[in-house]
Design an enzyme around this catalytic site. Structure first.
Site, PDB file in Angstrom:
ATOM      1  N   CYS A 153       0.816  -1.220   0.000  1.00 42.57           N
ATOM      2  CA  CYS A 153       0.000   0.000   0.000  1.00 42.57           C
ATOM      3  C   CYS A 153       0.847   1.266   0.000  1.00 42.57           C
ATOM      4  O   CYS A 153       0.319   2.361  -0.151  1.00 42.57           O
ATOM      5  CB  CYS A 153      -0.949   0.010   1.202  1.00 42.57           C
ATOM      6  SG  CYS A 153      -0.089   0.056   2.785  1.00 42.57           S
ATOM      7  N   ASP A 201       2.445   2.540   2.516  1.00 45.36           N
ATOM      8  CA  ASP A 201       2.439   3.245   3.792  1.00 45.36           C
ATOM      9  C   ASP A 201       3.730   3.005   4.561  1.00 45.36           C
ATOM     10  O   ASP A 201       4.448   2.032   4.304  1.00 45.36           O
ATOM     11  CB  ASP A 201       1.227   2.818   4.626  1.00 45.36           C
ATOM     12  CG  ASP A 201      -0.067   3.310   4.011  1.00 45.36           C
ATOM     13  OD1 ASP A 201       0.016   4.192   3.139  1.00 45.36           O
ATOM     14  OD2 ASP A 201      -1.127   2.818   4.387  1.00 45.36           O
ATOM     15  N   CYS A 219      -3.083   4.861   6.409  1.00 47.83           N
ATOM     16  CA  CYS A 219      -4.530   4.891   6.597  1.00 47.83           C
ATOM     17  C   CYS A 219      -4.882   5.073   8.073  1.00 47.83           C
ATOM     18  O   CYS A 219      -4.003   5.069   8.937  1.00 47.83           O
ATOM     19  CB  CYS A 219      -5.115   3.576   6.096  1.00 47.83           C
ATOM     20  SG  CYS A 219      -4.560   2.171   7.075  1.00 47.83           S
ATOM     21  N   CYS A 266      -2.219  -3.695   8.411  1.00 47.51           N
ATOM     22  CA  CYS A 266      -1.817  -2.374   8.894  1.00 47.51           C
ATOM     23  C   CYS A 266      -1.183  -2.454  10.281  1.00 47.51           C
ATOM     24  O   CYS A 266      -0.352  -1.613  10.639  1.00 47.51           O
ATOM     25  CB  CYS A 266      -3.006  -1.432   8.947  1.00 47.51           C
ATOM     26  SG  CYS A 266      -3.932  -1.348   7.402  1.00 47.51           S
TER      27      CYS A 266
HETATM   28  S1  FES Z   1      -3.628   0.562   4.106  1.00 46.37           S
HETATM   29 FE1  FES Z   1      -1.467   0.773   4.282  1.00 46.37          FE
HETATM   30  S2  FES Z   1      -1.112   0.493   6.397  1.00 46.37           S
HETATM   31 FE2  FES Z   1      -3.252   0.557   6.244  1.00 46.37          FE
END
Ligand code: FES
Length: 135
Positions: free
Chosen positions: A34, A36, A59, A103
């Protein structure tokens, strides 16, 4: 499953946001799926975490998991903190939707990396810290 009240609370009012300049350990974790990313910094005195802060680009679940992780480990010994698992983080939040479980890895892994950094800095071999992460 929707976000629990606890997840919402921590996502909207995250605790311990920031970066400790005078940290004793720093760890990062990114999720290539993702994009992140989380950074965790810790201060340790007498083998206890007296402070933990995080920065995250991610997120709401990533914010909440980082936030509650800093709360869960404050005051814990470094070994207790090293035992904190992704599941512990999810449980403390009252659960996460299945597609958001990944996550939680961001927070726990960033913390583990910060602890690893702490131990590396101390250059101690008294701890078999890798054993703590093994299932
Ligand atoms: S969608 Fe990337 S850490 Fe939650």
């Amino acid at each position: 499953m929707e976000y629990t009240e606890t997840v919402r609370d921590h996502a909207l009012n995250p605790r311990n946001v920031g970066f400790i300049q005078e940290h004793d350990g720093r760890g990062e974790c990114g999720d290539p799926a993702c994009g992140d990313m989380a950074v965790m910094t810790i201060r340790v005195r007498n083998e206890r975490l007296i402070e933990a802060k995080f920065l995250v680009r991610g997120c709401g679940a990533a914010i909440a998991t980082c936030s509650i992780t800093t709360e869960l480990v404050k005051g814990k010994t470094v070994e207790q903190a090293a035992r904190l698992s992704d599941e512990d983080v999810v449980q403390a939040l009252g659960g996460l939707p299945a597609h958001k479980l990944h996550c939680s890895n961001l927070a726990a892994t960033a913390l583990h990396n910060a602890l690893e950094d702490y131990w590396q800095r101390r250059k101690t071999d008294r701890h078999d810290w890798q054993a703590l992460y093994r299932p």
